[in-house]
Design an enzyme around this catalytic site. Sequence first.
Site, PDB file in Angstrom:
ATOM      1  CG  HIS A 204      -1.622   1.347   1.399  1.00  0.00           C
ATOM      2  ND1 HIS A 204      -1.319   2.249   2.406  1.00  0.00           N
ATOM      3  CD2 HIS A 204      -2.604   1.926   0.656  1.00  0.00           C
ATOM      4  CE1 HIS A 204      -2.102   3.317   2.283  1.00  0.00           C
ATOM      5  NE2 HIS A 204      -2.887   3.142   1.240  1.00  0.00           N
ATOM      6  CB  SER A 205       0.844   4.290   0.321  1.00  0.00           C
ATOM      7  OG  SER A 205       1.180   5.651   0.199  1.00  0.00           O
ATOM      8  NE  ARG A 206       9.209   5.078   2.287  1.00  0.00           N
ATOM      9  CZ  ARG A 206       9.959   4.179   2.923  1.00  0.00           C
ATOM     10  NH1 ARG A 206       9.377   3.185   3.596  1.00  0.00           N
ATOM     11  NH2 ARG A 206      11.281   4.292   2.912  1.00  0.00           N
TER      12      ARG A 206
END
Length: 295
Positions: free
Chosen positions: A103-105
């Site tokens: 998720h995300s980074r």
Amino acid sequence: MLSSQFPRELQLNVHGMNFAAQEWGTPDQLPVLALHGWLDNSSSFYALAPRLKNLHIVAVDLAGHGRSDRRPGHMAYTPWDDICDLFAIADYLGWERFAFLGHSRGAIISTLAAGAFPERILCLGLVEGLLPEAAPAEDAPKQLARAINGLRNQKQKSPSVYPDMEVAIKARERGMFPLSYEAAKALTERGVVAQSDGFSWSTDPRLLAPSIIRLAREQLAAFVNNINMPVRLLLATDGLPKLYPNYLNEVARFPHIGYELLEGGHHLHMEQEVDLVAAKLNEFFTAFIDAESKK
């Protein structure tokens, strides 16, 4: 078979550091390293992981996050060091080949890792993340200076202290990407340490410093173009495509990266959209498992 509702705690010692992790599923299932976003922790997957089928998920608190150690000395935090840690963790677990769920980074780190070592990655499930922001090559000197100054500034700051857990949870609700109370509670309970006068974040403040180096657009594209395994990218209408108006155009540069745009915000995998996210990822991982079983 659904993963267990309640995860098991793991402690992994690699590179002279202790990494905390949460584990769902059993060793006979598809091995998956789950990677959270910036300033989050492995409880990012508290709602999603129990809804995923036939996966052996190990969600790691990345260095400087959650209950894992901080990097020693004055080291900056970079995706490259995280990638090195993650392959060492996979080796520790005895996983020669495995999947990523990011998720995300964490999704960005997954993409870069898969581009560097495609022979070790089975498939990629990505939520709200593909690549970091690019920067022109001529900006590198200024970027390095900003990063070093940022590290110095963070060292001089005193950590915020919250008088009780509820105040800390409320602060986390109002982050860069707003969260529901339940999602903020899950991240906060794993992401604070007790002080004599309350609670402070366990997150290393050096994570707030600018990146040491940002790659050029062509360099980042090279990682994605080296990915040869199945990929499913789920994006949110009120997430990165809203924050970065050109985001979908950038993703469209890579036709082998299949993506879907879902209603929701940046943390849709923790919020009311989690059932839809789980359904999309179950479809993806099940198709991969079925295809592998026929080989």
